[in-house]
Design a protein around this motif. Sequence first.
Motif, short mmCIF file in Angstrom:
data_model
loop_
_atom_site.label_atom_id
_atom_site.label_comp_id
_atom_site.label_asym_id
_atom_site.label_seq_id
_atom_site.Cartn_x
_atom_site.Cartn_y
_atom_site.Cartn_z
N PHE A 311 -3.14 -4.48 31.92
CA PHE A 311 -3.28 -5.73 32.60
C PHE A 311 -2.06 -6.46 33.23
CE2 PHE A 311 -2.53 -6.95 28.33
CZ PHE A 311 -1.77 -8.13 28.37
N SER A 312 -2.37 -7.13 34.15
CA SER A 312 -1.10 -7.69 34.96
C SER A 312 -0.90 -9.17 34.59
CB SER A 312 -1.31 -7.67 36.39
OG SER A 312 -1.31 -6.15 36.68
N VAL A 313 0.33 -9.79 34.42
CA VAL A 313 0.50 -10.99 34.24
C VAL A 313 1.61 -11.42 35.16
CG1 VAL A 313 -0.35 -11.42 31.89
CG2 VAL A 313 1.99 -10.70 32.32
N ALA A 314 2.33 -12.69 35.01
CA ALA A 314 3.19 -13.09 36.13
C ALA A 314 4.35 -12.26 35.92
CB ALA A 314 3.59 -14.55 35.97
N ASP A 315 5.20 -11.95 37.05
CA ASP A 315 6.51 -11.11 36.91
C ASP A 315 7.34 -11.75 36.22
OD1 ASP A 315 5.09 -8.78 37.90
OD2 ASP A 315 5.72 -9.41 40.16
N ASP A 316 7.58 -12.19 35.03
CA ASP A 316 8.49 -13.03 34.26
C ASP A 316 9.03 -12.34 33.08
OD1 ASP A 316 9.72 -15.00 32.91
OD2 ASP A 316 8.70 -16.81 34.01
N ARG A 317 10.21 -11.61 33.10
CA ARG A 317 10.33 -11.06 31.91
C ARG A 317 10.69 -11.94 30.73
NH1 ARG A 317 13.35 -5.81 30.60
NH2 ARG A 317 12.43 -5.08 32.51
N GLU A 318 11.05 -13.05 30.99
CA GLU A 318 11.24 -13.79 29.64
C GLU A 318 9.99 -14.29 29.09
OE1 GLU A 318 14.26 -14.61 28.23
OE2 GLU A 318 15.08 -13.22 29.62
N LYS A 319 9.18 -14.59 30.04
CA LYS A 319 7.60 -14.95 29.23
C LYS A 319 7.01 -13.64 28.81
CE LYS A 319 6.49 -19.37 31.86
NZ LYS A 319 5.71 -20.10 32.49
N ILE A 320 7.13 -12.48 29.36
CA ILE A 320 6.79 -11.40 28.66
C ILE A 320 7.36 -11.15 27.37
CG2 ILE A 320 6.84 -8.86 28.99
CD1 ILE A 320 6.42 -9.33 32.00
N ASN A 321 8.50 -11.36 27.44
CA ASN A 321 9.12 -11.24 25.83
C ASN A 321 8.61 -12.20 24.88
OD1 ASN A 321 11.11 -9.00 26.05
ND2 ASN A 321 12.65 -10.08 27.00
N GLU A 322 8.42 -13.34 25.42
CA GLU A 322 7.99 -14.66 24.50
C GLU A 322 6.51 -14.18 24.11
OE1 GLU A 322 7.55 -17.65 22.00
OE2 GLU A 322 9.39 -17.02 23.10
N PHE A 323 5.79 -13.43 25.02
CA PHE A 323 4.38 -13.01 24.83
C PHE A 323 4.39 -12.00 23.65
CE2 PHE A 323 1.57 -9.43 25.63
CZ PHE A 323 0.40 -10.13 25.45
N LEU A 324 5.37 -11.13 23.57
CA LEU A 324 5.42 -10.01 22.58
C LEU A 324 5.72 -10.70 21.21
CD1 LEU A 324 7.34 -7.18 24.61
CD2 LEU A 324 4.81 -7.35 23.96
N HIS A 325 6.60 -11.56 21.32
CA HIS A 325 6.89 -12.40 20.14
C HIS A 325 5.86 -13.14 19.41
CE1 HIS A 325 11.12 -11.46 20.50
NE2 HIS A 325 11.35 -12.08 21.40
N ARG A 326 4.94 -13.86 20.47
CA ARG A 326 3.70 -14.44 19.83
C ARG A 326 2.68 -13.60 19.42
NH1 ARG A 326 2.39 -19.84 23.33
NH2 ARG A 326 4.41 -20.56 23.71
N LEU A 327 2.76 -12.12 19.61
CA LEU A 327 1.80 -11.43 18.95
C LEU A 327 2.12 -11.34 17.24
CD1 LEU A 327 1.50 -8.57 21.61
CD2 LEU A 327 -0.08 -10.12 21.13
N GLN A 328 0.94 -11.47 16.60
CA GLN A 328 1.26 -11.44 14.93
C GLN A 328 1.00 -10.00 14.51
OE1 GLN A 328 1.57 -14.62 13.31
NE2 GLN A 328 1.91 -14.96 15.44
N PHE A 329 0.04 -9.26 14.94
CA PHE A 329 -0.14 -8.05 14.37
C PHE A 329 0.02 -6.75 15.42
CE2 PHE A 329 -4.55 -9.46 15.07
CZ PHE A 329 -4.79 -8.57 15.65
N VAL A 330 -0.25 -6.99 16.68
CA VAL A 330 -0.12 -6.14 17.60
C VAL A 330 1.35 -5.60 17.95
CG1 VAL A 330 -0.52 -5.43 20.05
CG2 VAL A 330 -2.13 -6.60 18.71
N LYS A 331 1.76 -4.45 17.96
CA LYS A 331 3.49 -4.06 18.00
C LYS A 331 3.59 -3.35 19.19
CE LYS A 331 3.88 -5.91 13.84
NZ LYS A 331 4.45 -7.26 13.67
N TYR A 332 4.93 -3.63 19.59
CA TYR A 332 5.42 -2.67 20.71
C TYR A 332 5.71 -1.37 20.30
CZ TYR A 332 7.56 -1.53 25.20
OH TYR A 332 7.94 -0.79 26.38
N LEU A 333 4.97 -0.29 20.81
CA LEU A 333 5.50 1.17 20.18
C LEU A 333 5.49 2.11 21.63
CD1 LEU A 333 3.08 1.59 17.26
CD2 LEU A 333 5.28 1.21 17.23
#
Length: 393
Positions: A311-333
């Motif tokens: 899926f696509s969101v805004a092209d904003d790397r800082e907000k994407i990083n914050e999105f990843l930080h806010r995830l509680q159980f879904v991990k980056y793999l």
Amino acid sequence: MNQMKDDTGLLYAGDELDGDVLHADAPPIFLASAYAMGDLHELVETVDADGYVYNRIANPDRNALGKAISYLENGQKTFVCSSGMAAINLALHTCTKQGDHILANSSLYGETIDLMDNILPRYGIETSYADFTNPDEIRKAIRPNTKVLYTEVISNPLTTLVDLDEVAAVAHGARAVLMVDSTFTTPFVIKPLEHGADLVMHSLTKYFGGHSDLTAGSITYNDPEIGAELRNQYILTGCCADPVSSWLCLRSVRTMGLRVRKQIENAELLSRALLKNPHVRRVNHPSLDTHPQRELAKRMFPHGCGAMLSFSVADDREKINEFLHRLQFVKYLTTLGGLRTSMSHPVSSSHYGVPEEIRLKMGIHEGLLRVSVGTEDIDDLISEFNSALDVFT
């Protein structure tokens, strides 16, 4: 066993081990590197029967896993390799030689492209690329020395589909072998051999293993001529999977139907939920009516469209990083197919080395995120993503 449904057959495929007199309900792990022969007559008989002499040549755990995969793919035989890339490399080297040409889909796994562009040319094997959604473009790109057409079923990460029946007709019309990497789809979505493929490969590390605890790959075929050459190269290149990984994978395969069907169902429901989120600009999953190849997906995938989406969101790397930080159980793999949902960022992973101009033309931008959907409760998954996406407010 052919009359059984897949979920039933999977519980028993590969269950009969040669020489097993104990009939344990769980198979043992055969760690032996070699097997003692009583005399020369037994040695000759065992070798002629493709029996167990030396681990690199044959292993009971590896063979049992191969039988289960062959059952799922409706294939004659499967070679189990040390990784998905080992399987791809073995298949390409088996079907080509110096002076031959490979025609590959322009949308492929990045390391497959690296293999074709950087390793195979050292052996005098050339690769060019075409859009495999366009049969006319494929026909124009075929050369007199084209020996292999190579594709995946669903592209990473935009979920573009390839009509295997159509591509198989083109390949065989040119007397070329059609190889299909079906890692994204699994036999629970499509069985490529039934659609004209000559070889089907999997990274067993992904959905077959399903628990992120093993590395292996496979090649399944029906043509005995291809099989004989595959076996020769398989033995001489030493790319076989180890017994422990094979045993672990077979154990995981027993419950694969339960896992993968749940993952497919979750992917479809999560796709629809993301489509409704105001912060999401686009969702890519073949189950959606918004997918440009929805009609093809209905024809090819009657049992579901797989568990991968993007899926696509805004092209904003800082907000994407914050999105990843806010995830509680879904991990980056940097993998996929596990029973737990995971994320990746194609610009930073699979397409990291692709020049920006080419990458953007492909539709892969900074705000594109890929999801490998797991088996969690769907309400928890939807809540997890919707809550984290609020960062884009």
